[in-house]
Scaffold this motif. Structure first.
Motif, mmCIF file in Angstrom:
data_model
loop_
_atom_site.group_PDB
_atom_site.id
_atom_site.type_symbol
_atom_site.label_atom_id
_atom_site.label_comp_id
_atom_site.label_asym_id
_atom_site.label_seq_id
_atom_site.Cartn_x
_atom_site.Cartn_y
_atom_site.Cartn_z
ATOM 1 N N MET A 164 -9.193 -12.246 -18.485
ATOM 2 C CA MET A 164 -9.681 -12.886 -17.043
ATOM 3 C C MET A 164 -9.522 -11.885 -16.195
ATOM 4 N N MET A 165 -10.351 -11.804 -14.725
ATOM 5 C CA MET A 165 -10.386 -11.026 -13.849
ATOM 6 C C MET A 165 -9.015 -10.757 -13.076
ATOM 7 N N THR A 166 -8.248 -9.793 -12.809
ATOM 8 C CA THR A 166 -7.317 -9.708 -12.030
ATOM 9 C C THR A 166 -7.463 -10.001 -10.464
ATOM 10 N N ASN A 167 -6.617 -10.724 -9.909
ATOM 11 C CA ASN A 167 -7.109 -11.150 -8.464
ATOM 12 C C ASN A 167 -6.041 -10.451 -7.645
ATOM 13 N N ILE A 168 -6.756 -9.826 -6.347
ATOM 14 C CA ILE A 168 -5.670 -9.193 -5.696
ATOM 15 C C ILE A 168 -5.968 -9.662 -4.264
ATOM 16 N N LEU A 169 -4.972 -9.925 -3.531
ATOM 17 C CA LEU A 169 -4.895 -10.464 -2.268
ATOM 18 C C LEU A 169 -4.532 -9.104 -1.207
ATOM 19 N N THR A 170 -5.308 -8.616 -0.308
ATOM 20 C CA THR A 170 -4.677 -7.693 0.383
ATOM 21 C C THR A 170 -4.590 -8.334 1.992
ATOM 22 N N VAL A 171 -3.666 -7.747 2.879
ATOM 23 C CA VAL A 171 -3.643 -8.192 4.194
ATOM 24 C C VAL A 171 -4.131 -7.046 5.050
ATOM 25 N N ALA A 172 -5.320 -7.315 6.049
ATOM 26 C CA ALA A 172 -5.737 -6.349 6.977
ATOM 27 C C ALA A 172 -4.796 -6.618 8.342
ATOM 28 N N GLU A 173 -4.668 -5.139 8.724
ATOM 29 C CA GLU A 173 -3.797 -5.155 9.863
ATOM 30 C C GLU A 173 -4.435 -4.547 11.072
ATOM 31 N N ILE A 174 -4.332 -5.205 12.182
ATOM 32 C CA ILE A 174 -4.864 -4.857 13.393
ATOM 33 C C ILE A 174 -3.828 -4.317 14.318
ATOM 34 N N LYS A 175 -4.328 -2.976 14.917
ATOM 35 C CA LYS A 175 -3.461 -2.554 15.814
ATOM 36 C C LYS A 175 -4.439 -2.118 17.115
ATOM 37 N N ASP A 176 -3.906 -2.318 18.398
ATOM 38 C CA ASP A 176 -4.714 -1.935 19.528
ATOM 39 C C ASP A 176 -6.483 -2.180 19.277
ATOM 40 N N TYR A 177 -6.562 -3.470 18.692
ATOM 41 C CA TYR A 177 -7.933 -4.089 18.475
ATOM 42 C C TYR A 177 -8.652 -3.132 17.457
ATOM 43 N N GLN A 178 -8.110 -2.470 16.532
ATOM 44 C CA GLN A 178 -8.792 -1.805 15.588
ATOM 45 C C GLN A 178 -7.911 -2.002 14.249
ATOM 46 N N LEU A 179 -8.656 -2.212 13.055
ATOM 47 C CA LEU A 179 -8.237 -2.202 11.779
ATOM 48 C C LEU A 179 -7.497 -0.918 11.538
ATOM 49 N N ARG A 180 -6.228 -1.005 11.050
ATOM 50 C CA ARG A 180 -5.475 0.144 10.656
ATOM 51 C C ARG A 180 -5.819 0.605 9.313
ATOM 52 N N HIS A 181 -5.915 1.768 9.131
ATOM 53 C CA HIS A 181 -6.468 2.681 8.188
ATOM 54 C C HIS A 181 -5.915 2.188 6.894
ATOM 55 N N VAL A 182 -4.553 2.046 6.968
ATOM 56 C CA VAL A 182 -3.915 1.296 5.609
ATOM 57 C C VAL A 182 -4.574 0.190 4.972
ATOM 58 N N SER A 183 -5.334 -0.445 5.923
ATOM 59 C CA SER A 183 -6.063 -1.838 5.564
ATOM 60 C C SER A 183 -6.865 -1.317 4.287
#
Ligand code: FAD
Length: 311
Positions: A1-20
């Motif tokens: 079965m496929m492994t499922n991943i959830l990531t959380v995008a982070e926003i700082k100063d109206y931009q996505l942080r690179h770590v997202s």
């Protein structure tokens, strides 16, 4: 079965942080990636898809701005119920460090923090202020990981990138944020900067830091500092790098007038290339430097700025 991943995008100063995007890249090594985007825009969802997210779950609720542990925990819990992932991946940022332990406890998950590399089930993380590394594996079914920014190469392969709203009712927030006093000015985020120009007590004054800012601007980087400099009030404490400050992993770290105390090295010794400028040839900073310039920083820094401007 496929492994499922959830990531959380982070926003700082109206931009996505690179770590997202880095979280998505690690997620793709493990399985299929769903990314949670809270109070983001269509353009941000597009960026997440372009960096490999297979599915983007969006949540829009004014109670979630500004950030609160309580509100975000409720949304992540709802996303976990919707996706049933095997892994949750967050940035090792103030937000990620706040949320990861809460979720891990509530979901009886194993937690591995501050991860800098992954291979074949093994998660590598620095220990003892960066003097050694350990590799850890999970025993739990559900796993929570935080990753240190600037350690995972981002992908430029589009995933399926479907965008779906996630229905969540935020209730009973236990605290209200009345005011945020922003200390740093806008500019390159120190934690994620590719180039950091850091100053120590040798910079001697707040005006001296303007000279470092000029070099950082030419290189598209951010200014950081040692505790020697922040204690002397040459710059704000939010710029402090080290054991009791920020941990940075830029491609290039230029240390100006910093002696290289162990507590400072804890925050920067994993930078990819370290250049040290110090007038003392015995300064400890040279023990971790790839390139050392023995000289007066008030001569060397303007020369570097001019040379990079001309390049
Ligand atoms: P100094 O040690 O005074 O070094 C200044 C350097 O500038 C010298 O090497 C000198 O040769 C050079 N210099 C002077 N003039 C010039 C010139 N004109 N041109 C070139 N070079 C020049 N420190 C941190 O940085 N981050 C932390 O998070 C941190 N946490 C700490 C936690 C604890 C519990 C403790 C006890 C200490 C912590 N410290 C931390 C403090 C740390 O031990 C050092 O005191 C601090 O890093 C020294 O700062 P500095 O290198 O700027 O100053």
């Amino acid at each position: 079965m496929m492994t499922n991943i959830l990531t959380v995008a982070e926003i700082k100063d109206y931009q996505l942080r690179h770590v997202s995007f880095e979280a998505i890249a690690l997620g793709r090594q493990l399985g299929e990636v769903t990314t949670l985007l809270i109070n983001g825009t269509d353009d941000m969802a597009g960026q997440l898809a372009a960096h490999g997210a297979d599915r983007i779950l969006t949540v829009t609720d004014e109670q979630l701005t500004p950030y609160s542990s309580d509100g975000y925990t409720q949304v992540i819990q709802a996303a976990l119920d919707a996706v049933s992932p095997d892994y949750l991946i967050l940035g090792h940022t103030a937000v990620g460090k706040d949320l990861a332990p809460v979720i891990a406890v509530r979901r009886q998950a194993g937690l591995i923090t501050d991860v800098v590399a992954y291979s074949d089930g093994h998660f590598k993380r620095p220990i003892y202020s960066g003097k050694a590394f350990e590799e850890k594996t999970f025993n739990s079914d559900f796993r929570v990981v935080t990753i240190r920014p600037n350690n995972f190469a981002v992908l430029n392969i589009a995933g399926a990138g479907t965008v779906e709203p996630l229905d969540v009712t935020i209730k009973d927030l236990r605290t209200t944020i009345n005011e945020i006093v922003q200390k740093t000015t806008a500019g390159v985020d120190l934690a994620e900067a590719k180039v950091v120009v850091a100053g120590g007590r040798g910079v001697k004054s707040a005006e001296g830091f303007n000279m470092l800012q000029e070099l950082a601007d030419v290189l598209g980087g951010a200014v950081g500092a040692s505790r020697g400099a922040t204690d002397a009030e040459y710059c704000d404490y939010s710029l402090q790098i080290g054991q009791t400050g920020k941990v940075v992993t830029p491609d290039l770290y230029i240390a100006c007038g910093i002696s290289g105390a162990i507590q400072h090295l804890a925050g920067m010794s994993n930078a990819k290339v370290i250049v040290a400028i110090n007038k003392d040839p015995e300064a400890n900073i040279f023990s971790v430097a790839d390139y050392g310039i023995v000289g007066d920083l008030f001569d060397v820094v303007p020369m570097l700025t001019d040379a990079f401007k001309a390049a």
